[in-house]
Design an enzyme around this catalytic site. Structure first.
Site, short mmCIF file in Angstrom:
data_model
loop_
_atom_site.label_atom_id
_atom_site.label_comp_id
_atom_site.label_asym_id
_atom_site.label_seq_id
_atom_site.Cartn_x
_atom_site.Cartn_y
_atom_site.Cartn_z
N LYS A 107 0.85 -1.20 0.00
CA LYS A 107 0.00 0.00 0.00
C LYS A 107 0.88 1.25 0.00
CE LYS A 107 -0.39 -0.27 5.03
NZ LYS A 107 -1.25 -0.76 6.13
N ARG B 135 -10.98 0.22 14.42
CA ARG B 135 -10.94 0.97 13.15
C ARG B 135 -11.96 0.29 12.24
NH1 ARG B 135 -4.76 1.63 11.19
NH2 ARG B 135 -5.31 -0.47 10.57
N TYR C 240 17.56 29.28 9.11
CA TYR C 240 16.39 30.07 9.51
C TYR C 240 16.22 30.07 11.03
CZ TYR C 240 14.69 30.36 4.71
OH TYR C 240 14.55 30.64 3.38
N MET D 199 13.71 24.22 3.01
CA MET D 199 12.97 23.53 1.96
C MET D 199 13.89 22.69 1.07
SD MET D 199 10.59 25.07 -1.09
CE MET D 199 9.20 25.59 -0.12
C1 LIG Z 1 -0.54 -1.87 6.69
C2 LIG Z 1 -1.14 -3.14 7.13
C3 LIG Z 1 -0.34 -4.24 7.46
C4 LIG Z 1 1.17 -4.17 7.48
O1 LIG Z 1 1.59 -3.55 8.66
P1 LIG Z 1 3.15 -3.36 9.00
O2 LIG Z 1 3.15 -2.79 10.36
O3 LIG Z 1 3.66 -2.39 7.98
O4 LIG Z 1 3.78 -4.69 8.88
C5 LIG Z 1 -0.97 -5.42 7.80
N1 LIG Z 1 -2.31 -5.52 7.82
C6 LIG Z 1 -3.11 -4.48 7.52
C7 LIG Z 1 -4.59 -4.64 7.58
C8 LIG Z 1 -2.56 -3.26 7.18
O5 LIG Z 1 -3.36 -2.23 6.88
#
Ligand SMILES: *Cc1c(COP(=O)(O)O)cnc(C)c1O
Length: 363
Positions: A35, A130, A255, A303
């Site tokens: 993802k 969640r 800065y 930046m």
């Molecule tokens: C992102 C995610 C993972 C992976 O989690 P990590 O901590 O990056 O290993 C596993 N299961 C779900 C449902 C996730 O959203």
């Protein structure tokens, strides 16, 4: 010459990390989580390093399309499932497996017209609050789903909130076992932290879901680092020094003049700033490698630039390479977790925030 900044994605390190993680639960199948564009690495760039996966897990339909376009014919799982009815058409077309975490998604399935029934992962809310069905609703959700002609096999999944810390997974796991023990179907639990720290549990899962550890960040840092888990950095961010300043006591840097030299100093200005994805919240003293040797930042991150201390590195000068995180040419490593901790965040956020203006090479 282009501005001297570059990110490198290390294919061999991805491959090695997957093997290393797999050694914890060798008989489970591994969802490799890609993802957020493979945690900022780029899906296309990590694919070769991760081909030994059993499946790819992600959220965006367009990322699923990209994984198919790269020639992956195995399982792909949508971790948040469909967002609207139309998404299910793409699931049918691309043969995507998808999470079902709420009644609305069961309604969508019931309304979906498909020749091939879908493989779904029913999600239990075991305490993170969640996504997912509450334990009391889980069975009726399963029964409703199971009665639909659009649905093929139903697997079970849940997600842990505390696999990286002292609270652990016991209470959530108990909820999961209670809700699913007499239902047919495969089981998927365990993010990176649970795979590494609760190995026994990962070994009992049909599917585990590895994310951050694949990308060379320790999920339980600072308790344990990547060296402890035998993981390697998969992303290096490196910039050249484009300016040198010699400071006298009382001279300020950057800065806000937040840093004032107390003794004579030599500093280098590296061509990397917060518009490249380096956190502005990194204070003076954040570690860097200069030509593979440890040093630290000085003053505020701007930046496009940041300052590093060269006082103890007389051989460093214009053009020297500063490794902001990852692996230097010498082989020296600066874990992204160290920088993230200095910025009061986690490695996940840094790698995901690599800016699109930074050129990326894959090696
Ligand atoms: C992102 C995610 C993972 C992976 O989690 P990590 O901590 O990056 O290993 C596993 N299961 C779900 C449902 C996730 O959203």
């Amino acid at each position: 010459m282009p501005r001297p900044i570059q990110a490198t994605i290390h294919t061999q390190a991805l491959h090695s990390n997957l093997n290393q993680i797999r050694s914890h639960a060798p008989d489970s199948k591994y969802w490799v989580v890609v993802k957020a564009n493979a945690y900022g690495h780029g899906i296309e760039r990590v694919m070769n390093g991760l081909r030994a996966a059993d499946g790819f897990a992600l959220l965006d339909l367009n990322e699923a399309q990209r994984v198919r376009d790269l020639g992956w014919r195995g399982p792909i799982l949508l971790l948040e499932g469909a967002f609207e009815l139309r998404d299910l058409e793409l699931c049918s077309r691309l043969d995507l497996w998808h999470t079902v975490h709420c009644e609305e998604q069961i309604d969508m399935m019931a309304a979906h017209k498909t020749h091939l029934p879908h493989r779904v992962f029913l999600k239990l809310n075991s305490g993170m609050n969640r996504l997912g069905f509450a334990p009391a609703q889980y069975r009726s959700a399963w029964a409703r789903l199971n009665a639909l002609p659009q649905v093929d096999e139903i697997s079970h999944m849940t997600h842990f909130a505390d696999a990286d810390g002292p609270k652990g997974i016991a209470a959530q796991m108990q909820q999961f076992t209670q809700a699913t023990h007499d239902l047919p179907g495969e089981r998927s639990v365990s993010n990176s932290a649970a795979i590494l720290r609760h190995t026994q549990l990962a070994q009992e899962a049909d599917w585990v879901r590895a994310g951050i550890a694949l990308y060379g960040s320790a999920p339980d840092y600072p308790e344990n680092g990547i060296d402890y888990w035998n993981l390697q950095p998969t992303m290096t961010l490196e910039a050249g020094i484009i300016g040198i300043q010699n400071l006298q006591p009382g001279d300020a840097v950057g800065y806000g003049s937040t840093f004032v030299a107390e003794h004579p100093m030599r500093i280098g200005i590296a061509a990397c700033g917060y518009a490249d994805g380096y956190p502005r919240s990194c204070p003076t003293g954040t570690p860097v490698l200069v030509q593979g040797q440890r040093s630290s930042t000085v003053g505020r991150v701007s930046m496009d630039m940041l300052a590093v201390d060269l006082t103890h590195l007389p051989q460093a000068g214009m053009g020297s390479k500063v490794t902001l995180w990852g692996r230097a040419a010498s082989g020296a490593i600066l874990a992204i977790d160290e920088v993230a901790t200095s910025a009061k965040t986690v490695g996940y956020e840094l790698m995901c925030a690599l800016a699109s203006r930074v050129p990326v090479v894959v090696e």
